[in-house]
Scaffold this active site. Sequence first.
Site, PDB file in Angstrom:
ATOM      1  N   GLU A 181       5.268  38.629 -31.704  1.00  0.00           N
ATOM      2  CA  GLU A 181       6.307  38.351 -32.690  1.00  0.00           C
ATOM      3  C   GLU A 181       7.044  39.607 -33.167  1.00  0.00           C
ATOM      4  O   GLU A 181       7.437  39.710 -34.327  1.00  0.00           O
ATOM      5  CB  GLU A 181       5.711  37.584 -33.866  1.00  0.00           C
ATOM      6  CG  GLU A 181       5.212  36.199 -33.453  1.00  0.00           C
ATOM      7  CD  GLU A 181       4.671  35.381 -34.605  1.00  0.00           C
ATOM      8  OE1 GLU A 181       4.189  35.974 -35.598  1.00  0.00           O
ATOM      9  OE2 GLU A 181       4.725  34.146 -34.531  1.00  0.00           O
ATOM     10  N   HIS A 199       0.196  18.231 -37.219  1.00  0.00           N
ATOM     11  CA  HIS A 199       0.111  19.691 -37.293  1.00  0.00           C
ATOM     12  C   HIS A 199      -1.342  20.104 -37.431  1.00  0.00           C
ATOM     13  O   HIS A 199      -2.054  19.633 -38.318  1.00  0.00           O
ATOM     14  CB  HIS A 199       0.912  20.226 -38.481  1.00  0.00           C
ATOM     15  CG  HIS A 199       0.899  21.726 -38.560  1.00  0.00           C
ATOM     16  ND1 HIS A 199       0.545  22.416 -39.692  1.00  0.00           N
ATOM     17  CD2 HIS A 199       1.189  22.666 -37.631  1.00  0.00           C
ATOM     18  CE1 HIS A 199       0.619  23.720 -39.462  1.00  0.00           C
ATOM     19  NE2 HIS A 199       1.005  23.888 -38.216  1.00  0.00           N
ATOM     20  N   GLU A 248       1.767  30.899 -31.962  1.00  0.00           N
ATOM     21  CA  GLU A 248       0.896  32.082 -32.011  1.00  0.00           C
ATOM     22  C   GLU A 248      -0.105  32.115 -30.850  1.00  0.00           C
ATOM     23  O   GLU A 248      -1.169  32.712 -30.961  1.00  0.00           O
ATOM     24  CB  GLU A 248       0.141  32.191 -33.353  1.00  0.00           C
ATOM     25  CG  GLU A 248       1.013  32.390 -34.555  1.00  0.00           C
ATOM     26  CD  GLU A 248       1.501  31.074 -35.150  1.00  0.00           C
ATOM     27  OE1 GLU A 248       2.614  31.046 -35.701  1.00  0.00           O
ATOM     28  OE2 GLU A 248       0.753  30.071 -35.069  1.00  0.00           O
ATOM     29  N   GLU A 295      11.462  31.226 -38.027  1.00  0.00           N
ATOM     30  CA  GLU A 295      10.814  31.456 -39.313  1.00  0.00           C
ATOM     31  C   GLU A 295      11.013  32.888 -39.798  1.00  0.00           C
ATOM     32  O   GLU A 295      11.038  33.145 -41.012  1.00  0.00           O
ATOM     33  CB  GLU A 295       9.322  31.129 -39.220  1.00  0.00           C
ATOM     34  CG  GLU A 295       8.534  32.020 -38.287  1.00  0.00           C
ATOM     35  CD  GLU A 295       7.108  31.529 -38.057  1.00  0.00           C
ATOM     36  OE1 GLU A 295       6.828  30.375 -38.444  1.00  0.00           O
ATOM     37  OE2 GLU A 295       6.297  32.275 -37.509  1.00  0.00           O
ATOM     38  N   GLU A 299       5.651  28.631 -29.054  1.00  0.00           N
ATOM     39  CA  GLU A 299       6.455  29.603 -29.807  1.00  0.00           C
ATOM     40  C   GLU A 299       6.287  30.963 -29.130  1.00  0.00           C
ATOM     41  O   GLU A 299       7.112  31.375 -28.355  1.00  0.00           O
ATOM     42  CB  GLU A 299       5.998  29.639 -31.262  1.00  0.00           C
ATOM     43  CG  GLU A 299       6.801  30.611 -32.121  1.00  0.00           C
ATOM     44  CD  GLU A 299       6.129  30.885 -33.444  1.00  0.00           C
ATOM     45  OE1 GLU A 299       6.845  30.992 -34.443  1.00  0.00           O
ATOM     46  OE2 GLU A 299       4.890  31.022 -33.473  1.00  0.00           O
ATOM     47  N   GLU A 323      -3.050  23.562 -37.913  1.00  0.00           N
ATOM     48  CA  GLU A 323      -3.210  25.009 -38.073  1.00  0.00           C
ATOM     49  C   GLU A 323      -4.698  25.308 -37.953  1.00  0.00           C
ATOM     50  O   GLU A 323      -5.511  24.803 -38.731  1.00  0.00           O
ATOM     51  CB  GLU A 323      -2.673  25.475 -39.426  1.00  0.00           C
ATOM     52  CG  GLU A 323      -2.909  26.949 -39.704  1.00  0.00           C
ATOM     53  CD  GLU A 323      -2.444  27.853 -38.560  1.00  0.00           C
ATOM     54  OE1 GLU A 323      -3.304  28.525 -37.957  1.00  0.00           O
ATOM     55  OE2 GLU A 323      -1.232  27.868 -38.260  1.00  0.00           O
TER      56      GLU A 323
END
Length: 704
Positions: free
Chosen positions: A171, A412, A483, A507, A501, A414
């Site tokens: 990132e 989702h 990630e 973001e 991603e 996480e």
Amino acid sequence: MNFKRLTLLLLALCPFLLAAQTITSPDKNFSMKFELVNGVPTYQLTYKNKPVIKQSTLGIEAKNVPSFTDGFTVTNTAQVSVNDTWEPVMGEQKTIRNNYNELAVTLTQAKNNNRYIVIRFRLFNDGLGFRYEFPKQDGLSYFIIKEEHTQFKLAGDHKIFWIPGDYDTNEYAYTTSKISEIPGLQKKATIEINAQRPIENPSVQTPSMMKSQDGIYINIHEAGLINYPALQLNVDATGFVFSSHLTPDAVGNKGYIQTPQSSPWRTIVVSDKATDILASKLILNLNEPTKYKDVSFIKPVKYIGVWWEYFVAGRSTWAYGKENNVKLTDDFSKLTPNGKHGATNERVKEYIDFAAKHGFDAVLVEGWNIGWEDWIGNWKEEVFDFVTPYPDFDVEMLHKYAESKGVKIMMHHETSASATNYERRLDRAFQFMKDNGYNAVKSGYVGTIIPRGEHHDSQWMVNHYIHVAERAADYGIMVNSHEAVRPTGLNRTYPNWIAQESARGTEFEAMGGLAPEHGTILPFTRLMGGPMDYTPGIFQTDLSYYGTGSNQRVNTTLAKQLAYYVTMYSPLQMAADLPDNYNRFLDAFQFIKDVAVDWDDTYVLEAEPGDYITIARKAKGKEEWFVGSITDENKRTAKVNLDFLPKGKKYTATIYADAKDASFDKNPQHYEIKTITVTSKTKLDQFIAPGGGFAISIKEAAKK
């Protein structure tokens, strides 16, 4: 006759085995030469008689057995040519041509009891792929990799678009420099990011995009990353030499090989046209076809979600309660609500209504499940259980409500980077999804990996991501991972791994911003490996609008956000902004509603990494085309040739473009929409504002 005598006899009878082996690409533009130099394997690559990779060494250094680096003799070579086609489940083209010439070289080490390996080269019309293969044999069943020693000796001090080598994150913002300048810029480029582990010596990540002084574009990456650590590249900035640097595990080892096994393919995509780099399917072609018997559940998805408001609106949070130091065994119904929880029944129903009204497939909901109160910054094993909702999120009711509207809710997960916890709970989580009508999950790996000491890009985690994709397929579920390790074309092998991603996405527009050139670099770097969930569609680009005190802005025009739906390929596309903002610009929002996400064909019309990209695509199974064009911080006029349209027909083109006074930092919401009649003979000169873009929807003209 024993193997050693057979080897000596072969060498006596076949002197060609001692000579260099050369193959050319089907179109004769590439030539690759393999030869042993004092027992060390080497290769070199030329394109149109220009050196791309000068003579470079190959090899694997082992820890517990003798290394595969020298002492080799060539004991067999085999060549084959392949020219066929295949159809991806979803993709940028309906049909992909797979055309290459292959050389497989068997290398034997007499000093190590005639142990042997195979190096396999495939030379396409767009570049080279090669890998190491370790056949099962007496005396070679298992070994530990200390390091891979693959060189890429470049022909000059090329311009390069790079992010620093790191074991845990992709990132970073991109830096553009000469190769020789990388060491001096490494520290500045290594900005602080959650859970990073930068490599100390000068290094870059793949895909690594370069341009030589004489206009040759070179992209180095890998394909088919399975049961192996991800590749980084050490940088010799004076000799312009890249060398492989594998991501280590918790004890410092680089990988574990149990024969028969192969390394991933090392890929070098080359052209004298930037457009050819974007059009290349070499990485996909080097991946194995899917082994799934049923792919009917894998479908393109256009979605909205309870997500962007967590970053910008200042009114919502993932967490439900105020208390810290909570455990999964606690009674979350007794938590004191913080008053800002986003994933409430009321809020989610509003998103479902909006999705149904405008024809979206799904609604992503983040923050629906217990565990968000205190996990960030805490290296905890058990944070989420993936099945228990907060008190204000009624799973069954919302499922029925969404189903009645023809909309899916996107799950989702996480994981808080606790992959061990996720794997233990995976089957229960997927069964919970299936029982409640979810067919897609967005997974996240924010934080430092558990098992402790592992990295996001290590062999253990590479296998974890694949395990999740395979297990999800058993339940008819698609996966969008964030990630995770950067993609290497595995969306061919595991087509339910619909997107990732694995780069600096939207973001970050709310967390420091992205440079206007960022979107013109990603297709040449991150997207070479596969589709990206970039989450475009931000219409309210000045974030001070929300009154939270933020002076941050999204560094694009509104029209450029529309163009991203074409230039940033993914069969999974989000309209990431708040519904309120789309209601303010319904005429521009129409393009997001119309644009396809799965394609019959793709035409890269013009491109230059870091500067601009213009791409046209034909919608899957429809007589509809969409064009997207973006630029960096400089305004320009794009040249759009519509000769890809069928001849002899008239079409209606709706153009969504920057206004003349627009720019990413001033008047980003100034745009204009016009409709014109076009044919295959039409050539458009279209203005693009600084940090801007345009999008075009083309449909058959209505018959009078």
